[in-house]
Design an enzyme around this catalytic site. Structure first.
Site, PDB file in Angstrom:
ATOM      1  N   GLY A 137       0.946  -1.238   0.043  1.00 49.89           N
ATOM      2  CA  GLY A 137       0.016   0.014   0.091  1.00 49.89           C
ATOM      3  C   GLY A 137       0.729   1.256  -0.066  1.00 49.89           C
ATOM      4  O   GLY A 137       1.977   1.227  -0.492  1.00 49.89           O
ATOM      5  N   SER A 138       0.251   2.198   0.744  1.00 49.07           N
ATOM      6  CA  SER A 138       1.012   3.508   0.799  1.00 49.07           C
ATOM      7  C   SER A 138       2.383   3.602   1.192  1.00 49.07           C
ATOM      8  O   SER A 138       3.150   4.587   1.197  1.00 49.07           O
ATOM      9  CB  SER A 138       0.157   4.846   1.312  1.00 49.07           C
ATOM     10  OG  SER A 138      -1.017   4.487   0.529  1.00 49.07           O
ATOM     11  N   THR A 139       2.726   2.651   2.315  1.00 48.25           N
ATOM     12  CA  THR A 139       4.147   2.671   2.877  1.00 48.25           C
ATOM     13  C   THR A 139       4.985   2.495   1.626  1.00 48.25           C
ATOM     14  O   THR A 139       6.371   2.588   2.179  1.00 48.25           O
ATOM     15  CB  THR A 139       4.003   1.324   3.658  1.00 48.25           C
ATOM     16  OG1 THR A 139       3.879   0.126   2.983  1.00 48.25           O
ATOM     17  CG2 THR A 139       3.163   1.318   4.866  1.00 48.25           C
ATOM     18  N   LEU A 140       4.783   2.199   0.530  1.00 52.18           N
ATOM     19  CA  LEU A 140       5.769   2.310  -0.422  1.00 52.18           C
ATOM     20  C   LEU A 140       6.272   3.525  -1.137  1.00 52.18           C
ATOM     21  O   LEU A 140       7.180   3.860  -1.643  1.00 52.18           O
ATOM     22  CB  LEU A 140       5.366   1.149  -1.815  1.00 52.18           C
ATOM     23  CG  LEU A 140       6.434   0.678  -2.463  1.00 52.18           C
ATOM     24  CD1 LEU A 140       7.280  -0.402  -1.912  1.00 52.18           C
ATOM     25  CD2 LEU A 140       5.659  -0.141  -3.791  1.00 52.18           C
ATOM     26  N   LYS A 141       5.185   4.514  -0.738  1.00 51.40           N
ATOM     27  CA  LYS A 141       5.389   5.626  -1.332  1.00 51.40           C
ATOM     28  C   LYS A 141       6.867   6.431  -1.062  1.00 51.40           C
ATOM     29  O   LYS A 141       7.354   7.157  -2.111  1.00 51.40           O
ATOM     30  CB  LYS A 141       4.315   6.624  -1.096  1.00 51.40           C
ATOM     31  CG  LYS A 141       2.972   6.115  -1.782  1.00 51.40           C
ATOM     32  CD  LYS A 141       1.604   7.181  -1.523  1.00 51.40           C
ATOM     33  CE  LYS A 141       0.655   6.626  -1.984  1.00 51.40           C
ATOM     34  NZ  LYS A 141      -0.793   7.345  -1.534  1.00 51.40           N
TER      35      LYS A 141
END
Lengths: 378, 614
Positions: free
Chosen positions: B325-329
């Site tokens: 999810g957005s933790t990859l951003k």
């Protein structure tokens, strides 16, 4: 060339009966007599080793019956048929070995059996005859001694089944098959310098193998070479069997009197370690009797080989005889602590069926070579 | 002419064979003489010696199992120990009537059907002269009851032995793993002699990975016994060598705090020390009682655990594979800076959706109204999806794959425990070989926001966060930081394994991303602002929400339960203190909803507890 038709009808005099056995049933009487004596000795020892288990004795009798019947059948087949069949038998054997690896049944943790529905079949057993058959056929095709190129091909013929069997994994049978093929090559007249060279090459290969092994595999190899290093595994067998042999002395403790074997200190006492029971109960004298019988079998086998009329028959018969010797030597060497522990039975004495049937088939082939030769020459 | 040559060859061959056959028979005789010499040596020269051994006394060799090494946490708290316990063993060969003996034993002490079923199963796998255990953990009164009847029960023994025990029960189950009975298959992969007296082997986790270290070396004794099998004296005693003790990097107290913070949720928490890779906490919930497995779990309990939808036996911390999810951003953002596609203040307009040219499919932002004009900094702080769709498209899947790989995504981290999962970092190459399909541009977009094919384990996420916090200097995570041999009691510290540092052109790019992650917590619009209140230590982080797309619909589920299980997974990655990070954390709460409300507070509790010195 019609052998059977040319055989006169047997009449029942003493000499005639012998002629009937030779010509009608194609039996080699000296070899048959030695084998019968050997079988009898084996049964006497087994009776003691099995702790007088009647069921085991009955099963062993049945197997012996089958084994002698197989011998009789093989003796009827004229040698040139073996020559014709050699490549086919070998090819079928290799295919069956591959089948075993793919779909084989596991017995005692190793894949050796092929379940054919009605009975289970061990193709590696068949290769004990098929490999010498094939290598003899191949080398006897051309003039002897073989060329380098032929030797190389013969080695490939031996190593394919050996490699397949070692996958099962069955080290004992694999070694036996390599040695049966190697005997053909030796008897075919390979120069001795090649023998020395290949031994050196093998020695040079050892370190490479060693460094590619896991720790537990190395431990097994070390235990294999020196069983006493591993007193809880194979070393236990050797320690106990040495006590059994040594305490037997010159004359033995007497039949059924072996304490080591009867108090269950000796493992595998009716199968691979039966030689220890013989040594304990019949002493050195008993051992010498057994060794004499084995020596007679081997001498007769090589004698038949040297009388044979074709190179193929000579090589086949000689190699089968020497394979029999390897059985006896490796088993006795192992039980007396001279050689590493390889699971080979004492020929014609150990309890168990499959190898006995193969051995008797080999003797049948040898008898065929001997008796059909006489017919041709008469 | 040809005939004559053949004839000559024939005779020559026969002569050659005869010479060889003579050599053969000579060799046979020589080897037989060797055998005879050996037998004369055994049977005549050493006859007395062997007679002594054979006649009066008989020697048996008994293996002695080594004591297995203990497992401690980083503060020396015990995680796995050996308790002595009495077991009821049978030697089938010596039991005259097995069924009758079992009935009699059942009348003396409590023996369940499961015990008997297990006994029969094990008996089939063993040799008849081997001991097979019928019951473990006999009480004193049970030992007494058997003991007074022992003389009428041939082949029955009561033995004292050591049984593995995990005093912390569920808390450390996934870390230590458990032991179980050694089976035939496992026996083929160990030195059989060394395991001659061993009855248990590590099955999972540390117990399995460090089996060789923990096991030790077998000892044995040569025992003289009389013909009745009674021991007369010990001739030779070779003591076993105990296995080595292990000291784990995990802190039991921190593990407990993380577990409590997770409440009843399913999920995982990983806390790692970015400087040396020490795993400070490794929580996977729900958990199980490892003690159940040691002496053999009964089938019903095992089936219940295996078939449970909560999968308690599954170690989510290293085997759970989730979309990041957005933790990859932050990682994609760093890629954008490093590849010179954007600067931290490069703006882009977010109307709440994004579409590719020539394609009317709308890729939506989680904020339907859109974020308006957005910089990279704002896109990380507020977790704008559209910005990252655009950035991912500019980078392309190949660049993203190559940049993320050194962070440890898509490969096993190399942690020292058994069976870690590799996760998945998609690439053009991967899709072609695994799916036999070309890569579609839309898939690059969703990769940019951590959806699509990408899968990470909580451990990978924590390691990548640690690497990010130390500006590219990664380290291989470890569970065991020291071993201790039983001989000298000296601790041997395992060396830290640094990963190859990730280099980018400008050091400032690291700071830009780390500052943005700090603002996720401090910023009024930051997605993890909820944990800023009364902050004890400066934390930087990133929230994430992973869509649940693999739910097997089962008719048995009630509607409410089903809705709960369709909720998104909540994720949070964090590190602290911001200036000099000493702890990096990854939290995943399955079906927890949004990362900010559920996962972030858990991370804060773990970080605070650790930095406060517990």
């Amino acid at each position: 060339m019609n052998d059977i038709a040319s055989t006169p009808r047997p009449r029942w005099g003493d000499r005639r009966r012998a002629r009937f056995l030779v010509r009608g049933l194609h039996l080699d009487i000296p070899l048959l007599l030695i084998l019968l004596v050997l079988t009898a000795v084996g049964l006497v020892v087994l009776y003691s080793a099995s702790s007088q288990d009647h069921n085991m004795m009955i099963r062993q009798f049945t197997r012996l019956g089958i084994a002698f019947a197989v011998m009789l059948v093989f003796a009827q087949i004229p040698p040139h048929y073996f020559e014709i069949w050699a490549p086919w038998v070998y090819g079928a054997g290799v295919l069956l070995l591959i089948a075993v690896l793919l779909v084989g049944d596991e017995g005692k943790g190793a894949q050796r059996w092929l379940d054919l529905g009605i009975f289970r079949f061990q193709p590696s057993e068949m290769m004990k005859i098929a490999v010498p058959l094939m290598v003899s056929w191949y080398l006897a095709e051309s003039p002897l001694p073989p060329t380098k190129r032929q030797l190389f091909k013969a080695l490939v013929l031996i190593l394919i089944p050996a490699a397949l069997i070692i996958q099962q994994p069955d080290l004992g049978t694999s070694l036996l098959i390599v040695s049966s093929g190697a005997f053909v090559i030796l008897l075919a007249g390979i120069p001795w310098r090649y023998v020395g060279g290949s031994l050196l090459a093998m020695a040079a290969m050892t370190p490479v193998l060693w460094y590619s092994m896991h720790d537990y595999q190395r431990a097994r190899v070390l235990n294999f070479i020196n069983p006493e290093r591993d007193p809880l595994g194979s070393g236990y067998h050797i320690i106990q069997s040495k006590i059994a042999i040594g305490s037997g002395g010159l004359f033995g403790k007497g039949w059924l009197q072996g304490t080591q074997s009867h108090l269950q200190f000796l493992p595998e006492r009716s199968t691979d370690f039966i030689f220890a029971v013989l040594s304990e109960e019949f002493g050195l004298i008993g051992v010498l009797v057994l060794l004499t019988i084995y020596a007679l079998v081997i001498t007769r086998g090589l004698y038949i080989a040297s009388l044979a009329r074709s190179s193929f028959s000579r090589l086949l018969c000689g190699s089968l005889t020497m394979t029999f010797f390897v059985y006896a030597f490796v088993n006795i060497g192992m039980v007396s602590g001279l050689l590493p522990v390889v699971g080979l039975p004492l020929p014609m004495v150990s309890y168990g069926g499959t190898s006995m049937v193969t051995m008797m088939a080999a003797f049948g082939i040898m008898m065929s070579i001997q008796t059909h030769r006489k017919l041709l020459s008469s | 002419m040809a005939n004559r040559i053949e004839l000559k060859n024939h005779i020559r061959e026969a002569h050659l064979f005869n010479r060889r056959a003579l050599t053969a028979i000579a060799s046979v005789l020589v080897l037989f003489v060797v055998i005879v010499i050996r037998l004369v040596d055994l049977q005549v020269i050493n006859h007395e010696h062997f007679t002594t051994l054979s006649d009066a006394n008989r020697i048996t060799i008994n293996p002695i199992a080594p004591t297995r090494g203990l497992i401690f946490d980083r503060n020396g708290e015990i995680l796995a120990q050996n308790l002595s316990a009495f077991s009821l063993d049978l030697i089938p060969e010596r039991v005259p009537d097995l069924d009758e003996t079992l009935v009699r034993l059942s009348s003396l002490i409590a023996i369940s059907d499961d015990d008997i079923a297990r006994f029969r199963k094990h008996r089939r796998e063993e040799q008849p002269f081997d001991r097979v255990t019928l019951r473990y953990h006999l009480t004193d009164s049970e030992v007494a009851k058997i003991a007074i009847n022992l003389h009428t029960l041939p082949g029955v023994e009561v033995n004292a032995g050591l049984i593995r025990d995990y005093p912390l029960n569920k808390l450390m189950a996934h870390v230590t793993g458990y032991m179980g009975r050694l089976n035939v298959k496992e026996l083929q992969h160990v030195d059989e002699s060394n395991y001659r007296a061993t009855r248990f082997i590590g099955k999972t986790g540390i117990e399995k990975h460090y089996e060789d270290t923990l096991h030790g070396t077998v000892g044995y004794e040569h025992v003289e016994s009389n013909a009745l099998g009674r021991t007369l004296r010990v001739i030779k005693h070779v003591p076993p060598v105990s296995g080595q003790n292990l000291y784990l990097s995990v802190d039991t107290q921190l593990q407990r705090i993380a577990t409590i913070a997770m409440k009843d949720n399913r999920g995982a928490v990983i806390a790692i020390d970015p400087s040396n890779g020490d795993l400070l906490a490794s929580v996977s919930l729900p958990s199980y009682d490892p003690n159940l497995f040691v002496t053999g779990i009964d089938q019903a309990s095992y089936d219940e655990m295996r078939n449970s939808r909560d999968r308690p036996l599954f170690n989510r911390a290293i085997n759970g594979q989730y979309p990041p999810g957005s933790t990859l951003k932050p990682f994609i953002g760093l890629d954008g800076l490093a590849a010179n596609k954007v600067r931290i203040n490069t703006t882009s307009f977010c109307p709440g959706w994004y579409s590719l040219p020539g394609d009317d499919h709308k890729y939506r932002d989680w904020k339907t109204a859109g974020h308006g004009t957005t910089t990279l900094n704002k896109a990380i702080v507020e977790s704008c999806d559209v910005y990252f769709y655009d950035l991912a498209k500019a980078l392309g899947i190949d660049e993203i794959h190559d940049f993320l790989t050194p962070f440890g995504f898509g490969a096993r981290t190399g942690i020292d425990t058994s069976r870690e999962s590799p996760g998945l970092l998609p690439s053009r190459e991967w899709k072609r070989s695994a799916r036999q399909r070309p890569w579609y541009p839309g898939e690059t977009l969703i990769t940019g926001i951590g959806q699509g094919y990408t899968l990470v384990t909580p451990l990978q996420l924590a390691m990548a966060t640690a690497t990010l916090s130390h500006k590219g200097q990664g380290v291989t995570p470890r569970l065991v930081y020291a071993t201790q041999s039983s001989k000298d009691q000296i601790l041997h510290v395992r060396p830290t394994q640094m990963r190859r540092p990730i280099r980018i052109q400008r050091n400032k790019d690291w700071n830009d991303i780390l500052d943005a992650m700090r603002e996720v917590v401090t910023g009024i619009h930051g997605t993890a602002h909820v944990i800023y209140q009364n902050e004890a230590f400066p934390i930087a982080g990133k929230t994430g929400t992973a869509q649940v797309f693999t739910v097997k619909q089962d008719e048995k589920y009630d509607a409410k339960e089903l809705r709960k299980r369709l909720l998104d997974h909540a994720l949070f990655i964090a590190f602290a203190p911001v200036d000099k990070p000493r702890i990096a954390v990854a939290v995943i709460v399955e079906n927890g909803g949004h990362g900010s409300s559920v996962a972030a507070p858990i991370a804060r509790k773990v970080i605070d507890a650790y930095l406060e010195g517990l």
